[in-house]
Write a protein that holds these residues in place. Structure first.
Motif, short mmCIF file in Angstrom:
data_model
loop_
_atom_site.label_atom_id
_atom_site.label_comp_id
_atom_site.label_asym_id
_atom_site.label_seq_id
_atom_site.Cartn_x
_atom_site.Cartn_y
_atom_site.Cartn_z
N ASN A 315 0.84 -1.19 0.00
CA ASN A 315 0.00 0.00 0.00
C ASN A 315 0.88 1.25 0.00
O ASN A 315 1.55 1.53 1.00
CB ASN A 315 -0.92 -0.02 1.23
CG ASN A 315 -1.84 1.19 1.26
OD1 ASN A 315 -1.92 1.96 0.30
ND2 ASN A 315 -2.52 1.37 2.39
N PRO A 316 0.90 2.02 -1.07
CA PRO A 316 1.76 3.21 -1.11
C PRO A 316 1.44 4.22 -0.01
O PRO A 316 2.32 4.99 0.40
CB PRO A 316 1.49 3.79 -2.49
CG PRO A 316 0.92 2.68 -3.29
CD PRO A 316 0.16 1.84 -2.32
N ALA A 317 0.16 4.24 0.44
CA ALA A 317 -0.23 5.22 1.46
C ALA A 317 0.20 4.81 2.86
O ALA A 317 0.11 5.61 3.79
CB ALA A 317 -1.74 5.42 1.42
N SER A 318 0.68 3.59 3.04
CA SER A 318 1.08 3.10 4.36
C SER A 318 2.54 3.44 4.62
O SER A 318 3.42 3.07 3.84
CB SER A 318 0.86 1.60 4.44
OG SER A 318 1.50 1.05 5.58
N ALA A 319 2.80 4.12 5.73
CA ALA A 319 4.18 4.46 6.09
C ALA A 319 5.00 3.20 6.34
O ALA A 319 6.18 3.13 5.98
CB ALA A 319 4.19 5.35 7.33
N ALA A 320 4.38 2.18 6.93
CA ALA A 320 5.10 0.93 7.19
C ALA A 320 5.46 0.24 5.88
O ALA A 320 6.56 -0.30 5.72
CB ALA A 320 4.25 0.00 8.06
N ASP A 321 4.54 0.25 4.91
CA ASP A 321 4.83 -0.38 3.62
C ASP A 321 5.88 0.41 2.86
O ASP A 321 6.70 -0.17 2.13
CB ASP A 321 3.56 -0.50 2.79
CG ASP A 321 2.67 -1.64 3.28
OD1 ASP A 321 3.12 -2.40 4.16
OD2 ASP A 321 1.53 -1.76 2.78
N ARG A 322 5.87 1.72 3.02
CA ARG A 322 6.91 2.51 2.37
C ARG A 322 8.28 2.25 3.00
O ARG A 322 9.30 2.28 2.32
CB ARG A 322 6.58 4.00 2.41
CG ARG A 322 5.38 4.40 1.55
CD ARG A 322 5.38 5.89 1.24
NE ARG A 322 5.40 6.72 2.44
CZ ARG A 322 4.32 7.11 3.11
NH1 ARG A 322 3.11 6.72 2.69
NH2 ARG A 322 4.41 7.89 4.17
N LEU A 323 8.30 1.97 4.29
CA LEU A 323 9.56 1.61 4.94
C LEU A 323 10.05 0.27 4.41
O LEU A 323 11.24 0.08 4.18
CB LEU A 323 9.38 1.55 6.46
CG LEU A 323 10.65 1.19 7.26
CD1 LEU A 323 11.76 2.20 6.99
CD2 LEU A 323 10.34 1.12 8.76
N THR A 324 9.14 -0.67 4.20
CA THR A 324 9.51 -1.94 3.58
C THR A 324 10.04 -1.70 2.17
O THR A 324 11.01 -2.34 1.74
CB THR A 324 8.30 -2.89 3.53
OG1 THR A 324 7.82 -3.12 4.85
CG2 THR A 324 8.66 -4.21 2.88
N ALA A 325 9.41 -0.78 1.45
CA ALA A 325 9.89 -0.44 0.11
C ALA A 325 11.29 0.15 0.17
O ALA A 325 12.15 -0.15 -0.68
CB ALA A 325 8.92 0.55 -0.55
N TYR A 326 11.55 0.97 1.19
CA TYR A 326 12.89 1.54 1.34
C TYR A 326 13.92 0.45 1.60
O TYR A 326 15.03 0.47 1.05
CB TYR A 326 12.90 2.56 2.48
CG TYR A 326 14.30 2.99 2.87
CD1 TYR A 326 15.03 3.86 2.07
CD2 TYR A 326 14.90 2.50 4.03
CE1 TYR A 326 16.32 4.24 2.41
CE2 TYR A 326 16.18 2.87 4.39
CZ TYR A 326 16.88 3.73 3.57
OH TYR A 326 18.15 4.11 3.91
#
Length: 546
Positions: A315-326
């Motif tokens: 989910n792009p809107a999820s900060a946790a998922d963006r951290l996983t993306a990082y």
């Protein structure tokens, strides 16, 4: 690297050389002023007029002259009142110069940098260089091949073959050259046909399966009236590295050809027709990561981390998922930092092509010289065509973040007329008219982060039309053999038209990726150089088990 050179004389093999190519100091003699240029003239590097004349010794112990055309007429390099460096065919052979970039080693004040796309060579003279390579700008260093101005330098690195002489003119050039240039000019003269059979073959093999083959044939068709010279070169080399999909990068696949037809119907009329073609089909260059600023600058639902999360099925809107993306992105950044310089990890999405770097650059020219009773009339006509397309994965990861697709289509027509009376005594004068018309289109499709932001699917396009007209003249009066006065005048009218068609095209955005598709999950495996993201492989296995 091994270099095999074969020279063919009249009906037989004259010589063969097998050895190692190296850059060594050379010592040779200059061509005598007033003598015609042989097929492979022997000469040395002529430095600027202030250079030590003792270094230029003729075979009989006197001072030898090098004939140059820096002022659009044949004259001694030692008598030209401008800063000039001349490199002749003998120097090119002895210094094993196969790339135009090597010219800077023997030309003070000249810097040539290799560009990543289109076999370009960016020329800088005394700090003057082009701001960019778009059709709306002109280079500050003019490039002339047999008197024809090359407005665009794509393919120039691969076309330095069968050259007679290269002159590096430093400082503004405008009075006697077709186009105004503020930095200087590179005046290249190719080997012209002569009235005897000859030719040579040059073979090179090196590391990365670098194979080069150059063949030249000179054929007199009609005694003292018609002669033909054919030049062909093939260069192939494996890439210096590989991308994540196994594609070579940093490879080289270039075909170069040139044909010159010389005609001398009378003793007073001389014609030279020329055609050349450069074709390149490369995979492009590798891109590496050198900066870690994702969390600070790209941490948003519509930024790069959002696009990576979307491609991972998160989910792009999820900060946790963006951290996983990082963390997924950081896998590749860490690998580059640990020394993965030549190998990359870019993998194009299913609906996009792999990286490529293609050019087709060709042209035709005709030079007519007529010896009148009181002057010489010269006409130089040319047509050139450039087609360039390339694609580079600028984000250097398997994720699709920065992938531009630029193209260039260009046509150029030019005509120059010169009238001159030069004998080195009394009054010498030159008059000239120049006309040039360039048309073309530049198009770039940019899909930055468009998995999450369709407004970044941008098309930058422009149709251009550039025209230039000039009239010029120069007079030199020789009061004595040691004192002369020069005066010149020039009028130039340049016109530029740009029809810009920049727009946002959401239809160019890539389709959403299904959650944890096998292709994207595989990008995170250690086989491609990084540690696994725990949640992604587990989800992938679940998806494949269904």
């Amino acid at each position: 690297m091994r270099d095999l050179t074969c020279a063919m004389g009249p009906g037989r093999l004259r010589s063969a050389l097998l050895g190692f190519a190296a850059i060594l100091p050379c010592e040779a003699y200059a061509q005598q002023a007033g003598t015609p240029a042989p097929p492979m003239p022997a000469a040395r590097v002529a430095e600027e007029p202030a250079s030590d004349p003792a270094l230029q010794q003729a075979p009989d112990g006197g001072i030898a002259d090098i004939v140059v055309t820096a002022r659009r007429s044949s004259e001694s390099a030692q008598r030209v009142p401008i800063a000039i460096t001349t490199v002749t065919a003998q120097n090119l052979t002895q210094l094993t110069v196969r790339d135009i970039i090597d010219i800077q080693k023997v030309a003070p004040g000249l810097t040539i940098s290799s560009q990543n796309t289109g076999a370009r060579a960016k020329l800088t003279i005394r700090g003057q260089s082009e701001a960019d390579s778009r059709l709306t700008t002109d280079s500050s260093v003019g490039i002339y091949v047999d008197g024809v101005n090359l407005l665009r330098d794509y393919g120039l690195r691969s076309s330095l073959v069968d050259i007679a002489q290269i002159e590096v003119l430093k400082g503004p050039q405008g009075t006697l050259f077709g186009k105004n240039t503020t930095g200087g000019a590179l005046n290249i003269t190719t080997q012209h046909p002569v009235y005897e059979w000859g030719g040579y073959v040059d073979l090179v093999y090196g590391s990365y399966n670098n194979a080069q083959a150059l063949a030249v044939l000179n054929a007199p068709l009609v005694d003292d009236r018609l002669a033909l010279r054919l030049v062909g070169q093939v260069i192939t080399r494996e890439g210096y590295g590989r991308q994540g999909n196994g594609q070579d990068v940093g490879d080289d696949n270039v075909w170069t050809g040139r044909a010159l037809l010389r005609a001398d119907p009378t003793d007073a009329v001389h014609i030279l027709l020329s055609g050349d073609y450069v074709r390149q089909r490369n995979n492009g260059t590798n891109t590496i990561l050198t900066n870690d600023s994702m969390l600070q600058n790209q941490n948003s639902a519509t930024g790069a981390l959002g696009a990576i999360a979307k491609q991972l099925g998160l989910n792009p809107a999820s900060a946790a998922d963006r951290l996983t993306a990082y963390q997924a992105w950081r896998v590749y950044y860490d690998r580059y930092r640990s020394g993965s310089f030549y190998d990359g990890f870019s993998v194009p999405p299913p609906d996009a092509p792999s990286s490529y770097d293609d050019i087709d650059h060709y042209g035709f020219s005709g030079t007519l010289e007529v010896e009148l009773a009181w002057a010489k009339l010269k006409s130089i006509s040319s047509y050139r065509r450039l087609i360039r397309t390339n694609s580079v994965d600028n984000d250097a990861t398997p994720f699709d973040l920065l992938s531009p697709y630029p193209t260039t289509h260009q046509r150029n027509l030019s005509q120059e007329l010169q009238l001159s009376a030069i004998d080195g005594a009394g009054l010498d004068w030159q008059l000239g008219l120049f006309w040039n018309r360039e048309t073309g289109n530049e198009n770039s499709v940019s899909n930055n982060n468009n998995y999450v932001n369709t407004t970044r699917a941008v098309v930058t396009e422009g149709d251009i039309e550039n025209s230039s007209k000039a009239a010029y003249g120069q007079a030199v009066y020789h009061f004595t053999s040691r004192f002369r006065m020069t005066g010149g005048i020039r009028y130039t009218s340049d016109k530029r038209v740009l029809d810009s068609k920049n727009r946002v095209d959401p239809t160019l955005a890539f389709s959403p990726i299904l959650a944890f598709t096998p292709g994207r999950c595989n990008l995170l495996t250690p086989a491609l150089g990084g540690r696994s993201i725990r949640t992604a492989p587990i989800a992938c296995r679940r998806r494949r088990a269904r």
